[in-house]
Structures are given as C-alpha cells and as structure tokens.
Design a protein around this motif. Structure first.
Motif, short mmCIF file in Angstrom:
data_model
loop_
_atom_site.label_atom_id
_atom_site.label_comp_id
_atom_site.label_asym_id
_atom_site.label_seq_id
_atom_site.Cartn_x
_atom_site.Cartn_y
_atom_site.Cartn_z
N ARG A 123 4.24 10.42 -8.40
CA ARG A 123 3.52 11.58 -8.11
C ARG A 123 3.65 11.88 -6.42
O ARG A 123 4.06 12.62 -5.77
CB ARG A 123 2.16 11.90 -8.62
CG ARG A 123 1.63 13.14 -8.45
CD ARG A 123 0.50 13.38 -9.50
NE ARG A 123 -0.09 14.88 -8.98
CZ ARG A 123 -1.30 14.68 -8.16
NH1 ARG A 123 -1.88 13.43 -7.95
NH2 ARG A 123 -1.88 15.61 -7.96
N CYS A 124 3.20 10.45 -5.85
CA CYS A 124 3.15 10.30 -4.46
C CYS A 124 4.39 10.31 -3.77
O CYS A 124 4.89 11.05 -2.92
CB CYS A 124 2.63 9.19 -4.03
SG CYS A 124 0.74 9.35 -3.66
N ALA A 125 5.39 9.60 -4.58
CA ALA A 125 6.90 9.59 -4.10
C ALA A 125 7.51 10.84 -4.03
O ALA A 125 8.11 11.29 -3.13
CB ALA A 125 7.69 8.61 -5.05
N ALA B 135 1.04 -1.08 -0.06
CA ALA B 135 0.06 0.02 0.14
C ALA B 135 0.89 1.26 0.01
O ALA B 135 2.05 1.03 0.51
CB ALA B 135 -0.79 0.00 1.21
N CYS B 136 0.40 2.39 -0.78
CA CYS B 136 1.38 3.38 -0.75
C CYS B 136 1.42 4.05 0.57
O CYS B 136 0.51 4.12 1.18
CB CYS B 136 0.29 4.73 -1.68
SG CYS B 136 1.27 5.95 -1.94
N VAL B 137 2.85 4.46 1.04
CA VAL B 137 3.15 5.05 2.06
C VAL B 137 2.83 6.57 2.41
O VAL B 137 2.98 6.94 3.31
CB VAL B 137 4.58 4.75 2.68
CG1 VAL B 137 4.68 3.07 2.87
CG2 VAL B 137 5.59 5.39 1.76
N GLY C 292 -2.49 9.82 3.64
CA GLY C 292 -3.64 10.33 2.97
C GLY C 292 -3.72 9.62 1.42
O GLY C 292 -4.87 9.99 0.97
N CYS C 293 -3.00 8.89 1.18
CA CYS C 293 -2.91 7.89 0.08
C CYS C 293 -3.49 6.57 0.30
O CYS C 293 -2.71 5.87 1.13
CB CYS C 293 -2.02 8.22 -1.09
SG CYS C 293 -2.12 6.92 -2.39
N ASP C 294 -4.64 6.28 -0.38
CA ASP C 294 -4.85 4.72 0.11
C ASP C 294 -4.81 3.76 -1.10
O ASP C 294 -5.43 2.82 -0.91
CB ASP C 294 -6.32 4.72 0.91
CG ASP C 294 -7.43 5.25 -0.11
OD1 ASP C 294 -7.24 5.72 -1.43
OD2 ASP C 294 -8.57 5.49 0.37
N PHE D 54 5.42 3.63 -2.94
CA PHE D 54 4.49 4.53 -3.43
C PHE D 54 3.65 3.88 -4.65
O PHE D 54 4.17 3.29 -5.52
CB PHE D 54 5.13 5.81 -3.98
CG PHE D 54 5.99 6.38 -2.80
CD1 PHE D 54 5.04 7.29 -1.75
CD2 PHE D 54 7.35 6.27 -2.66
CE1 PHE D 54 5.99 7.69 -0.72
CE2 PHE D 54 8.28 6.83 -1.58
CZ PHE D 54 7.36 7.57 -0.53
N CYS D 55 2.55 4.40 -4.83
CA CYS D 55 1.56 3.99 -5.79
C CYS D 55 2.15 4.78 -7.25
O CYS D 55 1.95 4.01 -8.35
CB CYS D 55 0.08 4.32 -5.48
SG CYS D 55 -0.24 6.16 -5.53
N THR D 56 2.58 5.85 -7.09
CA THR D 56 3.09 6.63 -8.32
C THR D 56 4.13 7.57 -8.07
O THR D 56 4.45 7.53 -6.85
CB THR D 56 1.89 7.38 -8.81
OG1 THR D 56 1.48 8.40 -7.87
CG2 THR D 56 0.57 6.65 -9.24
ZN LIG Z 1 0.14 6.99 -3.37
#
Ligand SMILES: [Zn+2]
Ligand SMILES: [Zn+2]
Length: 196
Positions: free
Chosen positions: A157-159, A132-134, A137-139, A153-155
């Motif tokens: 962008r999140c990283a 799961a993205c760490v 606020g991102c799930d 990270f999912c993307t």
């Molecule tokens: Zn994410």
C-alpha cells in the motif's frame, strides 16, 4: 537468509515494540508469547516501562548505514546489560540462550532480548535489513526477510502510494503533447510497479 530461529526472535520483538510504542499489557504478552518468550505475562507497568526502550530501538532501524546501526545496537547491548547464559527449564529440557535472568523481571529481559536480536541480525550480515518505510509520513519499521533484501516500504500500500504520486509528478512535468499524439501516450502509459 533465515530469520526464524529463536536467536532473532528478539529482532522480531523489537520490530513489534517499535510499531506498537504504547501497547496494552495483554497485547504485549501475546506478542512475546508468539516468540516463545519465557513467562511473558506483562503488567501495565511493564508495558509503560518499555516505552522509552521502543524509541531507542527505533533509532537502529532509522539510522542510515550499517555502521551507524551497529554502533547504536552495540550501545543497546550495554544499556540492556545483555549477558547471554545457557538456561534449561527442567531436567531433560533443552538448553538455550537467555540474555538476562528471568528473576530480573519482564522489562529488563525484553530489553536484553531485543538488543541481542538486533545485534545477531547485524552479526549475521543483515544490518541493512533493519529498515524503516521510506514513504513520507509512515513510521513503520521492519526486518526485511525478502530474498534480495531490498525492501523500502512496510507494505504494498505504501509502495503504491509513493509510486502513484511519482508517476503523477512525471506526468505533470511532461511537455503537453498535441492532440494526435496524446492517444498514443495514454495507451502507452507506464504501469505503476507493484514491487515493494
Ligand atoms: Zn509504510
Ligand atoms: Zn527459556
């Protein structure tokens, strides 16, 4: 690690369901069709029936450690009444696993297929790849198919968001340099890593 066989299609569908917890029936149908699920046509009732299951799948991705993931996935196999059998869809057609009979209807089949998919990934030594993205606020959850299996990270962008805020935090904590030194520090500024 190879994660593109039908065996782990269920894991990819699990990721999709968790990331789309309230899908329109036609979106669900398209996602199942993407992974060659037999008779994938979903009704609104089917999509609704799978909502609580998506929450149970999420727990596997969010659990800390492979042991906890394995215990949860094992419980899902039981809850889904997952019983593999060899099925062919006609004379000369190849035999393959089905995890619940087609006659049981779509939600039970999706439950059994997703439980089996997660279990296969764990059986393959890939439990830590159910992540799961760490970013707070991102799930979003994912199946990490990267070579080193260290995705957080999912993307990108999140990283980048997390890396930029960590960078700013370090800048704030850094003792205030004198004017002459400052130019050196700015030009020497640490690059934000782009690696997920
Ligand atoms: Zn994410
Ligand atoms: Zn089939």
């Amino acid at each position: 690690m190879q994660f593109n066989t039908y065996t782990v299609a269920g894991a990819h569908i699990a990721v999709w369901l968790v990331n789309h917890p309230a899908p329109e029936p036609q979106e669900l149908t398209a996602a199942l069709l993407d992974h060659d699920v037999h008779e994938p046509a979903a009704t609104a009732a089917d999509a609704w029936a799978l909502r609580p299951w998506a929450a149970r799948l999420r727990a596997v991705f969010e659990a800390g450690g492979v042991t906890a993931k394995a215990e949860l996935a094992d419980a899902l196999l039981i809850a889904a009444d997952c019983r593999p059998r060899l099925v062919s869809h006609g004379t000369g057609q190849p035999f393959h696993f089905h995890y619940a009979p087609v006659a049981t209807g779509l939600p039970p089949r999706v439950r059994a297929l997703t439980a089996a998919g997660l279990a296969h990934v764990i059986d393959d030594g890939g439990g830590s790849r159910l992540g799961a993205c760490v970013r707070p606020g991102c799930d979003v959850v994912f199946l990490d198919t990267s070579r080193n299996g260290r995705r957080h990270f999912c993307t990108l962008r999140c990283a980048n968001q997390v890396n930029v805020s960590a960078h700013r935090q370090r800048e704030r904590q850094r003792p205030r340099p004198r004017a002459r030194q400052r130019t050196v520090l700015v030009s020497d500024r640490e690059q934000v890593p782009e690696d997920t």
